[in-house]
Design a protein around this motif. Structure first.
Motif, PDB file in Angstrom:
ATOM      1  N   ASN A  11       0.830  -1.206   0.000  1.00  0.00           N
ATOM      2  CA  ASN A  11       0.000   0.000   0.000  1.00  0.00           C
ATOM      3  C   ASN A  11       0.866   1.259   0.000  1.00  0.00           C
ATOM      4  O   ASN A  11       0.517   2.255  -0.640  1.00  0.00           O
ATOM      5  CB  ASN A  11      -0.952  -0.004   1.195  1.00  0.00           C
ATOM      6  N   ALA A  12       1.996   1.223   0.696  1.00  0.00           N
ATOM      7  CA  ALA A  12       2.897   2.386   0.684  1.00  0.00           C
ATOM      8  C   ALA A  12       3.379   2.646  -0.739  1.00  0.00           C
ATOM      9  O   ALA A  12       3.432   3.792  -1.202  1.00  0.00           O
ATOM     10  CB  ALA A  12       4.076   2.149   1.625  1.00  0.00           C
ATOM     11  N   GLU A  13       3.677   1.560  -1.450  1.00  0.00           N
ATOM     12  CA  GLU A  13       4.125   1.712  -2.837  1.00  0.00           C
ATOM     13  C   GLU A  13       2.983   2.225  -3.722  1.00  0.00           C
ATOM     14  O   GLU A  13       3.185   3.094  -4.575  1.00  0.00           O
ATOM     15  CB  GLU A  13       4.639   0.363  -3.344  1.00  0.00           C
ATOM     16  N   ALA A  14       1.790   1.680  -3.477  1.00  0.00           N
ATOM     17  CA  ALA A  14       0.626   2.127  -4.254  1.00  0.00           C
ATOM     18  C   ALA A  14       0.396   3.623  -4.060  1.00  0.00           C
ATOM     19  O   ALA A  14       0.079   4.343  -5.009  1.00  0.00           O
ATOM     20  CB  ALA A  14      -0.617   1.336  -3.838  1.00  0.00           C
ATOM     21  N   VAL A  15       0.586   4.086  -2.833  1.00  0.00           N
ATOM     22  CA  VAL A  15       0.357   5.513  -2.551  1.00  0.00           C
ATOM     23  C   VAL A  15       1.308   6.378  -3.363  1.00  0.00           C
ATOM     24  O   VAL A  15       0.891   7.347  -4.014  1.00  0.00           O
ATOM     25  CB  VAL A  15       0.496   5.805  -1.032  1.00  0.00           C
ATOM     26  N   ILE A  16       2.600   6.038  -3.371  1.00  0.00           N
ATOM     27  CA  ILE A  16       3.528   6.936  -4.083  1.00  0.00           C
ATOM     28  C   ILE A  16       3.396   6.815  -5.602  1.00  0.00           C
ATOM     29  O   ILE A  16       3.755   7.725  -6.331  1.00  0.00           O
ATOM     30  CB  ILE A  16       5.005   6.787  -3.641  1.00  0.00           C
ATOM     31  N   LYS A  17       2.836   5.684  -6.058  1.00  0.00           N
ATOM     32  CA  LYS A  17       2.619   5.550  -7.506  1.00  0.00           C
ATOM     33  C   LYS A  17       1.235   6.047  -7.935  1.00  0.00           C
ATOM     34  O   LYS A  17       0.944   6.138  -9.113  1.00  0.00           O
ATOM     35  CB  LYS A  17       2.784   4.083  -7.911  1.00  0.00           C
ATOM     36  N   GLY A  18       0.382   6.302  -6.944  1.00  0.00           N
ATOM     37  CA  GLY A  18      -0.967   6.752  -7.273  1.00  0.00           C
ATOM     38  C   GLY A  18      -1.872   5.604  -7.700  1.00  0.00           C
ATOM     39  O   GLY A  18      -2.868   5.811  -8.390  1.00  0.00           O
ATOM     40  N   TYR A  19      -1.504   4.384  -7.320  1.00  0.00           N
ATOM     41  CA  TYR A  19      -2.337   3.226  -7.629  1.00  0.00           C
ATOM     42  C   TYR A  19      -3.372   3.030  -6.514  1.00  0.00           C
ATOM     43  O   TYR A  19      -3.274   3.627  -5.444  1.00  0.00           O
ATOM     44  CB  TYR A  19      -1.499   1.955  -7.727  1.00  0.00           C
ATOM     45  N   VAL A  20      -4.297   2.107  -6.766  1.00  0.00           N
ATOM     46  CA  VAL A  20      -5.324   1.812  -5.771  1.00  0.00           C
ATOM     47  C   VAL A  20      -4.723   0.954  -4.654  1.00  0.00           C
ATOM     48  O   VAL A  20      -3.970   0.021  -4.911  1.00  0.00           O
ATOM     49  CB  VAL A  20      -6.505   1.056  -6.438  1.00  0.00           C
ATOM     50  N   CYS A  21      -5.055   1.286  -3.420  1.00  0.00           N
ATOM     51  CA  CYS A  21      -4.556   0.524  -2.272  1.00  0.00           C
ATOM     52  C   CYS A  21      -5.433  -0.686  -2.003  1.00  0.00           C
ATOM     53  O   CYS A  21      -6.622  -0.688  -2.315  1.00  0.00           O
ATOM     54  CB  CYS A  21      -4.558   1.398  -1.015  1.00  0.00           C
ATOM     55  N   PHE A  22      -4.830  -1.687  -1.389  1.00  0.00           N
ATOM     56  CA  PHE A  22      -5.586  -2.853  -0.963  1.00  0.00           C
ATOM     57  C   PHE A  22      -6.339  -2.521   0.327  1.00  0.00           C
ATOM     58  O   PHE A  22      -5.773  -1.925   1.246  1.00  0.00           O
ATOM     59  CB  PHE A  22      -4.644  -4.037  -0.710  1.00  0.00           C
ATOM     60  N   GLN A  23      -7.594  -2.889   0.361  1.00  0.00           N
ATOM     61  CA  GLN A  23      -8.424  -2.562   1.520  1.00  0.00           C
ATOM     62  C   GLN A  23      -9.322  -3.741   1.853  1.00  0.00           C
ATOM     63  O   GLN A  23     -10.192  -4.096   1.064  1.00  0.00           O
ATOM     64  CB  GLN A  23      -9.291  -1.347   1.159  1.00  0.00           C
ATOM     65  N   ASP A  24      -9.080  -4.371   3.014  1.00  0.00           N
ATOM     66  CA  ASP A  24      -9.937  -5.463   3.454  1.00  0.00           C
ATOM     67  C   ASP A  24     -11.216  -4.887   4.061  1.00  0.00           C
ATOM     68  O   ASP A  24     -11.218  -3.747   4.510  1.00  0.00           O
ATOM     69  CB  ASP A  24      -9.195  -6.295   4.519  1.00  0.00           C
TER      70      ASP A  24
END
Ligand code: FE
Length: 255
Positions: free
Chosen positions: A228-241
């Motif tokens: 999720n940290a990587e998704a944030v800096i790339k602007g991708y969607v985060c995983f959310q349970d």
């Protein structure tokens, strides 16, 4: 490892005070396995104002120093804005910075002991701008500790949250550590970050926290935080349970 929340830029808030402080923090980060830091100075917290352009320039300057000093660390621009009524207007006027300027994720900080009444409306307005708000260190908010359903409702509406590494390692006390665990177990948090301010009381502790998460919850949970940290800096969607309500404490009485 990526650290999404850090007061490494010097002389603009209560984090690093001098360039030497910044470089010492950078070396400490590298020693813990961090290769990328999002610099997130305080903004509109009643004491500090740090607008987008100033932050972007400071990040460039620090990256130049890091190259000169051969420290293998990259700084990306970010901002930790206290929740305030004009945040949307200021975003539209170019004063507010999304994390790594992807136009996707916005850090918001609640006051330490309350959740303002306008929070839900503001979260909605932020989302209407196409942004995902990430509430920083909810585990340290007195009101949320008292009533975790407030956070549950926000997460249900699409808000993400970030907990502090040193909350998990117990440096803010037992109550905050316990609440951090409650949040992980109820799927009410999505990433960890250091919120490091210095190398004394508010150090990184990312390695220690990572090891603790892996041993307590397993590698899957740790990887979810990392990804999720990587998704944030790339602007991708985060995983959310699917979020759950925090289980109410059982009262143990002697009858
Ligand atoms: Fe912070």
């Amino acid at each position: 490892m990526i650290d999404l929340h850090c007061h490494i830029l010097h002389g603009i808030d209560d984090g690093a005070q001098t360039i030497e402080d910044s470089l010492h923090m950078a070396k400490q980060a590298v020693s813990e396995g961090i290769h990328t830091i999002v610099a997130t100075p305080h903004h509109q917290n009643g004491k500090y104002i740090n607008e987008k352009n100033e932050i972007v320039q400071q990040v460039e300057r620090l990256n130049t120093y890091l190259l000169q000093e051969n420290i293998p660390l990259t700084i990306l621009p970010g901002q930790e804005s206290r929740i305030y009524g004009e945040i949307i207007k200021d975003y539209q006027n170019g004063k507010i910075l999304t994390l790594n300027q992807t136009g996707k994720y916005l850090f918001i900080e609640l006051p330490s002991s309350q959740v303002p009444k306008f929070t839900e409306k503001l979260v909605y307005d932020i989302q209407s701008e196409g942004l995902t708000p990430i509430i920083v260190h909810p585990e340290r908010n007195g009101r949320l500790i008292e009533d975790p359903d407030i956070l549950y409702n926000l997460v249900n509406k699409g808000v993400l949250t970030q907990i502090t590494a040193s909350s998990l390692t117990g440096r803010f006390g037992k109550k905050i550590k316990k609440f951090s665990m409650d949040l992980i177990e109820a799927n009410l948090t999505h990433m960890i970050a250091s919120d490091a301010h210095n190398l004394s009381g508010r150090n990184f502790y990312m390695q220690e926290a990572s090891e603790w998460v892996a041993s307590e919850y397993g590698m899957d949970t740790l990887y979810m935080f990392y990804e999720n940290a990587e998704a944030v800096i790339k602007g991708y969607v985060c995983f959310q349970d699917t979020p759950h309500q925090v289980k109410k404490k059982k009262f143990l009485g002697i009858f």
